[in-house]
Design an enzyme around this catalytic site. Sequence first.
Site, PDB file in Angstrom:
ATOM      1  N   HIS A 185       0.028 -44.834 -38.345  1.00 21.65           N
ATOM      2  CA  HIS A 185      -0.975 -43.802 -38.069  1.00 21.65           C
ATOM      3  C   HIS A 185      -0.448 -42.643 -37.226  1.00 21.65           C
ATOM      4  O   HIS A 185      -0.831 -41.510 -37.426  1.00 21.65           O
ATOM      5  CB  HIS A 185      -2.240 -44.419 -37.441  1.00 21.65           C
ATOM      6  CG  HIS A 185      -2.038 -44.891 -36.039  1.00 21.65           C
ATOM      7  ND1 HIS A 185      -1.465 -46.114 -35.755  1.00 21.65           N
ATOM      8  CD2 HIS A 185      -2.294 -44.314 -34.841  1.00 21.65           C
ATOM      9  CE1 HIS A 185      -1.409 -46.249 -34.442  1.00 21.65           C
ATOM     10  NE2 HIS A 185      -1.899 -45.174 -33.854  1.00 21.65           N
ATOM     11  N   ASP A 186       0.457 -42.914 -36.279  1.00 18.28           N
ATOM     12  CA  ASP A 186       0.942 -41.847 -35.400  1.00 18.28           C
ATOM     13  C   ASP A 186       2.340 -41.353 -35.758  1.00 18.28           C
ATOM     14  O   ASP A 186       3.014 -40.742 -34.932  1.00 18.28           O
ATOM     15  CB  ASP A 186       0.942 -42.323 -33.936  1.00 18.28           C
ATOM     16  CG  ASP A 186      -0.413 -42.166 -33.282  1.00 18.28           C
ATOM     17  OD1 ASP A 186      -1.215 -41.326 -33.757  1.00 18.28           O
ATOM     18  OD2 ASP A 186      -0.677 -42.885 -32.294  1.00 18.28           O
TER      19      ASP A 186
ATOM     20  N   LYS B 284       3.824 -38.069 -34.711  1.00 14.52           N
ATOM     21  CA  LYS B 284       4.225 -37.782 -33.322  1.00 14.52           C
ATOM     22  C   LYS B 284       5.745 -37.625 -33.197  1.00 14.52           C
ATOM     23  O   LYS B 284       6.232 -37.118 -32.188  1.00 14.52           O
ATOM     24  CB  LYS B 284       3.732 -38.886 -32.377  1.00 14.52           C
ATOM     25  CG  LYS B 284       2.254 -38.790 -32.043  1.00 14.52           C
ATOM     26  CD  LYS B 284       1.871 -39.819 -30.986  1.00 14.52           C
ATOM     27  CE  LYS B 284       0.377 -39.785 -30.691  1.00 14.52           C
ATOM     28  NZ  LYS B 284      -0.027 -40.911 -29.800  1.00 14.52           N
TER      29      LYS B 284
ATOM     30  N   HIS C 244      -0.182 -33.919 -35.132  1.00 15.63           N
ATOM     31  CA  HIS C 244       0.506 -35.158 -35.554  1.00 15.63           C
ATOM     32  C   HIS C 244      -0.172 -35.778 -36.778  1.00 15.63           C
ATOM     33  O   HIS C 244       0.459 -36.489 -37.546  1.00 15.63           O
ATOM     34  CB  HIS C 244       0.637 -36.159 -34.399  1.00 15.63           C
ATOM     35  CG  HIS C 244      -0.587 -36.941 -34.055  1.00 15.63           C
ATOM     36  ND1 HIS C 244      -1.597 -36.467 -33.263  1.00 15.63           N
ATOM     37  CD2 HIS C 244      -0.977 -38.201 -34.407  1.00 15.63           C
ATOM     38  CE1 HIS C 244      -2.543 -37.389 -33.120  1.00 15.63           C
ATOM     39  NE2 HIS C 244      -2.193 -38.457 -33.819  1.00 15.63           N
TER      40      HIS C 244
ATOM     41  N   HIS D  88      -8.073 -39.711 -36.681  1.00 20.94           N
ATOM     42  CA  HIS D  88      -8.804 -39.000 -35.617  1.00 20.94           C
ATOM     43  C   HIS D  88     -10.053 -38.287 -36.126  1.00 20.94           C
ATOM     44  O   HIS D  88     -10.651 -37.489 -35.400  1.00 20.94           O
ATOM     45  CB  HIS D  88      -7.887 -38.016 -34.890  1.00 20.94           C
ATOM     46  CG  HIS D  88      -6.883 -38.683 -34.005  1.00 20.94           C
ATOM     47  ND1 HIS D  88      -7.240 -39.416 -32.891  1.00 20.94           N
ATOM     48  CD2 HIS D  88      -5.517 -38.766 -34.090  1.00 20.94           C
ATOM     49  CE1 HIS D  88      -6.149 -39.903 -32.316  1.00 20.94           C
ATOM     50  NE2 HIS D  88      -5.087 -39.531 -33.035  1.00 20.94           N
TER      51      HIS D  88
ATOM     52  N   ASP E 276      -7.150 -47.867 -32.844  1.00 17.88           N
ATOM     53  CA  ASP E 276      -6.303 -46.956 -32.070  1.00 17.88           C
ATOM     54  C   ASP E 276      -6.913 -46.647 -30.703  1.00 17.88           C
ATOM     55  O   ASP E 276      -6.231 -46.729 -29.674  1.00 17.88           O
ATOM     56  CB  ASP E 276      -6.125 -45.660 -32.880  1.00 17.88           C
ATOM     57  CG  ASP E 276      -5.178 -44.683 -32.223  1.00 17.88           C
ATOM     58  OD1 ASP E 276      -4.172 -45.133 -31.645  1.00 17.88           O
ATOM     59  OD2 ASP E 276      -5.449 -43.471 -32.298  1.00 17.88           O
TER      60      ASP E 276
HETATM   61  P1  C2E Z   1      -3.270 -42.117 -27.891  1.00 18.36           P
HETATM   62  O1  C2E Z   1      -2.810 -42.256 -26.476  1.00 18.36           O
HETATM   63  O2  C2E Z   1      -2.793 -43.163 -28.862  1.00 18.36           O
HETATM   64  O3  C2E Z   1      -4.839 -42.077 -27.880  1.00 18.36           O
HETATM   65  C1  C2E Z   1      -5.562 -42.223 -29.074  1.00 18.36           C
HETATM   66  C2  C2E Z   1      -6.999 -41.857 -28.899  1.00 18.36           C
HETATM   67  O4  C2E Z   1      -7.633 -42.701 -27.943  1.00 18.36           O
HETATM   68  C3  C2E Z   1      -7.262 -40.454 -28.358  1.00 18.36           C
HETATM   69  O5  C2E Z   1      -7.156 -39.478 -29.382  1.00 18.36           O
HETATM   70  C4  C2E Z   1      -8.692 -40.595 -27.864  1.00 18.36           C
HETATM   71  O6  C2E Z   1      -9.578 -40.558 -28.945  1.00 18.36           O
HETATM   72  C5  C2E Z   1      -8.714 -41.984 -27.303  1.00 18.36           C
HETATM   73  N1  C2E Z   1      -8.498 -41.921 -25.849  1.00 18.36           N
HETATM   74  C6  C2E Z   1      -7.350 -42.017 -25.158  1.00 18.36           C
HETATM   75  N2  C2E Z   1      -7.561 -41.902 -23.844  1.00 18.36           N
HETATM   76  C7  C2E Z   1      -8.883 -41.704 -23.672  1.00 18.36           C
HETATM   77  C8  C2E Z   1      -9.725 -41.525 -22.531  1.00 18.36           C
HETATM   78  O7  C2E Z   1      -9.281 -41.509 -21.374  1.00 18.36           O
HETATM   79  N3  C2E Z   1     -11.059 -41.352 -22.780  1.00 18.36           N
HETATM   80  C9  C2E Z   1     -11.569 -41.369 -24.029  1.00 18.36           C
HETATM   81  N4  C2E Z   1     -12.891 -41.212 -24.200  1.00 18.36           N
HETATM   82  N5  C2E Z   1     -10.807 -41.538 -25.127  1.00 18.36           N
HETATM   83  C10 C2E Z   1      -9.486 -41.716 -24.949  1.00 18.36           C
HETATM   84  P2  C2E Z   1      -6.891 -37.983 -28.957  1.00 18.36           P
HETATM   85  O8  C2E Z   1      -7.707 -37.583 -27.770  1.00 18.36           O
HETATM   86  O9  C2E Z   1      -7.046 -37.170 -30.195  1.00 18.36           O
HETATM   87  O10 C2E Z   1      -5.394 -37.975 -28.519  1.00 18.36           O
HETATM   88  C11 C2E Z   1      -4.370 -38.167 -29.464  1.00 18.36           C
HETATM   89  C12 C2E Z   1      -3.082 -38.396 -28.759  1.00 18.36           C
HETATM   90  O11 C2E Z   1      -2.796 -37.248 -27.927  1.00 18.36           O
HETATM   91  C13 C2E Z   1      -3.078 -39.560 -27.787  1.00 18.36           C
HETATM   92  O12 C2E Z   1      -2.820 -40.726 -28.497  1.00 18.36           O
HETATM   93  C14 C2E Z   1      -1.972 -39.147 -26.820  1.00 18.36           C
HETATM   94  O13 C2E Z   1      -0.696 -39.392 -27.378  1.00 18.36           O
HETATM   95  C15 C2E Z   1      -2.150 -37.662 -26.729  1.00 18.36           C
HETATM   96  N6  C2E Z   1      -2.984 -37.275 -25.587  1.00 18.36           N
HETATM   97  C16 C2E Z   1      -4.327 -37.091 -25.582  1.00 18.36           C
HETATM   98  N7  C2E Z   1      -4.742 -36.696 -24.355  1.00 18.36           N
HETATM   99  C17 C2E Z   1      -3.646 -36.618 -23.574  1.00 18.36           C
HETATM  100  C18 C2E Z   1      -3.418 -36.249 -22.194  1.00 18.36           C
HETATM  101  O14 C2E Z   1      -4.324 -35.922 -21.438  1.00 18.36           O
HETATM  102  N8  C2E Z   1      -2.129 -36.298 -21.736  1.00 18.36           N
HETATM  103  C19 C2E Z   1      -1.100 -36.654 -22.543  1.00 18.36           C
HETATM  104  N9  C2E Z   1       0.133 -36.693 -22.021  1.00 18.36           N
HETATM  105  N10 C2E Z   1      -1.277 -37.003 -23.851  1.00 18.36           N
HETATM  106  C20 C2E Z   1      -2.536 -36.981 -24.357  1.00 18.36           C
HETATM  107 FE    FE Z   2      -3.118 -40.455 -33.287  1.00 21.53          FE
HETATM  108 FE    FE Z   3      -2.376 -44.016 -31.791  1.00 22.46          FE
END
Ligand code: C2E
Ligand code: FE
Ligand code: FE
Length: 377
Positions: free
Chosen positions: A234-235, A238, A263, A290, A318
């Site tokens: 899925h990712d 990235k 991504h 997503h 995810d």
């Molecule tokens: P990921 O870390 O695999 O997170 C996947 C999804 O989990 C996120 O998609 C979001 O829907 C949910 N998620 C993760 N953390 C939280 C949270 O604290 N609260 C809530 N409500 N949901 C959460 P999203 O937001 O589209 O992000 C996709 C990817 O982007 C993430 O994959 C991560 O790699 C990156 N990312 C997102 N936000 C941040 C951030 O603030 N800092 C960094 N360094 N990376 C981020």
């Molecule tokens: Fe993703």
């Molecule tokens: Fe993921």
Amino acid sequence: MGKTKSGKATTGADELLKTIFQYIVKISNERDVDKLLVNLADMGRDLVSADRCTVWLVNREAEKIWSKVAHGVDRIEIPLSKGIAGHVAETGEHLVINDAYNDDRFDQQIDIATGYHTRNILALPIEDSKGEIIGVYQAINKVSGNKNFTKKDLEHLLLAASYTGKQLEVLAYAEEIKLTQREIILTLAETGEMRSKETGNHVKRVAEYSEILAEAYGLPSDQVKLLKDASPMHDIGKIAIPDSILLKPGLLTDEERTEMKTHTTLGHDMLKHSDRELLKAAVIVAYQHHEKWDGTGYPRGLKGEEIHIFGRLTAIADVFDALICKRVYKDPWPVDKIIAMFIESKSKDFDPQVVDAFLKVQDKMIKVSVELDDTIS
Ligand code: C2E
Ligand code: FE
Ligand code: FE
Ligand code: SIN
Ligand code: SIN
């Protein structure tokens, strides 16, 4: 009708045909290599009145032959250089051996390991349409008559072998492609995840979660299996996201977030050219994981059942993992907060039926998150 000698012979041929016809339907409808091997072996055993029969498949790369001898038993394999079956796979000879222990080619180790006593062996190659040896039909221990295999038995098994070659070829080829695909996918997915160390097991956990969820949701077992193999991808997009964003300890800026969101489309573009079932499924999860049930997700803002069920299932797998684990940018959430969030987001972010499935199997998913914890492995 005839009680004459020739009448008897006809009865023999009738029996033979009956045996073949009994198996033919089963065999020609079989799409699973393991089950096909067992069915073919059963047919061979009945055709020549053997105690045991094994259909081996040749794996030249690994220099092994392997088989599945019974339902519920693991595959077995032996080196090509060992024993009668290996010899036939290498030479293509047709062998009738009525005193196994006096034949140099016989490998007594197998009897010693199994506690079985091999008296005699019938073995012949199974060829594909190009005449390449792809397998071996092997019958052991004649149980009727004077308990020796005859030329007639050889002919009968040969008949079965020539009939099965084609069927095995098609399925063995499909099997090989599947294995190759799975390898490519896992390698790619792990390469993608390697860059962010703490999510090293993320792809494996998502595979397990998506399997658990898909089963609870009620997908048919072949679809469950397909999603389990595809969801680690899925990712994959990235891979093309710079470290400065991917590994950023804090919150992303709007600009960085916009780039991060690509991504999904990157994953889609990387994989979209394949016709293979597994890669097609991988494209769907990469592109759609997503998207949100109410249409507020990305990249396309698909809504409800416009989102493929693989996308809807992977989305929960995810997010569950992102929340229950530590990420560079966030601490793990307590389990009750995660459950509360899924209930709150039901019909907004997530398919309500998948949320219901999740609530049924949450304990199993938590168990996987503990077993495949990044800090341990
Ligand atoms: P990921 O870390 O695999 O997170 C996947 C999804 O989990 C996120 O998609 C979001 O829907 C949910 N998620 C993760 N953390 C939280 C949270 O604290 N609260 C809530 N409500 N949901 C959460 P999203 O937001 O589209 O992000 C996709 C990817 O982007 C993430 O994959 C991560 O790699 C990156 N990312 C997102 N936000 C941040 C951030 O603030 N800092 C960094 N360094 N990376 C981020
Ligand atoms: Fe993703
Ligand atoms: Fe993921
Ligand atoms: C062999 O091919 O020599 C092994 C026979 C067996 O399976 O017992
Ligand atoms: C594709 O065919 O581009 C993937 C399926 C989809 O996400 O619509």
